[in-house]
Design a protein around this motif. Structure first.
Motif: not given
Length: 316
Positions: A61, A86, A244
């Motif tokens: 991230k 995000d 992520c």
């Protein structure tokens, strides 16, 4: 009059949602007699530059926020509009989340060639997504699906439905709603079937911790129920130190009763191929405690092993 410089990515979606935020902040400042104006500054992030690699391979991230946060620390901008999903759990020193406005639809959606549900996709359908979280849950539900990475802005990803032979592309509903493309959505994926990313559908307005003028204005923009829900989800994220590179998700909702606000959180951790999927649903009144408890329950069931294996695989 103070000019507040607003940093944003330069994609069509980022600029659209930034302009929407600026319009609302301008109206709030007028209502409250706060003399200020706004200037938008576009900033290119690492995530925008690298478009041919799956997000999980590029890094954790922060891919879409680090350069913007650096500009804020350097005094080049005063606030930044980010998609909350995000945002890393840890913020750089001196920066804070100044406001979380009301959440858009948090669900994922299918853009297809005519099918109106996940079940209607043909056997062995080719599905495009840049998200391990989506890939994990979709393959857990439909092991026959073929998942392939697809990157780029919303428009370019949707075009690949025709140009690269995909049967479906999976996107976040919120982005399509914000840019007015609801009519292009073929099917909404229920949050129970595909738990959203932490903070999905919510925006984050980031600012410097010592900018009292800006924080005073942003405080009037906060949507408390959205903020409560996001706090629970981000607490889950922080406990697992996720990014992520691993399939995890959490979605919280808020209800109000005689005892005050009560939250319900559903959280998942899974293997990238969808073979393993752990899920917990809990209720409570303390968002941070609830998020941590959801993480701890999943860890007790083996989430730490799944995450360790996922990170190891990413390093290969």
């Amino acid at each position: 009059m103070r000019t507040i410089v607003v940093g944003t990515r330069q994609s069509a979606l980022a600029l659209t949602q930034t302009n929407q935020v600026v319009d609302e902040l301008r109206e709030l400042s007028r209502q409250h007699g706060i003399e200020c104006d706004f200037e938008i500054r576009k900033i290119v992030t690492k995530g925008d530059r690298i478009l041919d690699v799956m997000l999980s391979k590029v890094g954790g991230k922060g891919l879409f926020v680090k350069e913007i946060e650096q500009a804020m620390q350097d005094g080049e901008i005063d606030i930044a509009v980010h998609s909350m999903k995000d945002m890393p759990f840890e913020l750089p020193e001196g920066l804070v989340i100044g406001a979380i406005p009301q959440r858009q639809d948090p669900r994922d959606v299918l853009i297809t060639k005519g099918e109106t549900s996940l079940d209607e996709l043909p056997q062995g359908a080719l599905v495009g997504t840049s998200s391990l979280r989506r890939a994990c849950q979709l393959q857990h539900s439909r092991p026959d699906l073929r998942i392939q990475s697809v990157r780029g802005n919303i428009d370019s990803r949707m075009r690949k439905l025709e140009t690269e032979g995909f049967d479906a592309i999976v996107l976040a509903a919120a982005g399509l709603h914000r840019i007015g493309w609801q009519d292009r959505i073929n099917a909404y994926v229920p949050a129970e079937l595909c738990v959203p990313a932490v903070g999905q559908g919510a925006l984050c307005i980031e600012s410097r911790a010592d900018d009292e003028f800006v924080l005073n204005l942003l405080g009037k923009f906060q949507h408390e129920d959205t903020a409560l829900a996001v706090r629970a989800e981000r607490s889950f994220l922080g406990r697992l130190e996720g990014g992520c590179q691993v399939p995890l998700g959490a979605y919280a909702t808020v209800e109000h009763g005689t005892g005050g606000a009560q939250l319900t959180i559903t959280a998942i951790v899974g293997s990238p191929d969808g073979a393993e999927l752990l899920k917990e649903t809990l209720r409570g009144g303390d968002p941070e405690a609830l998020g941590r408890e959801a993480a701890d329950k999943l860890i007790a069931r083996g989430a730490d092993r799944i995450l360790a294996e996922a990170y190891e695989k990413q390093g290969d």
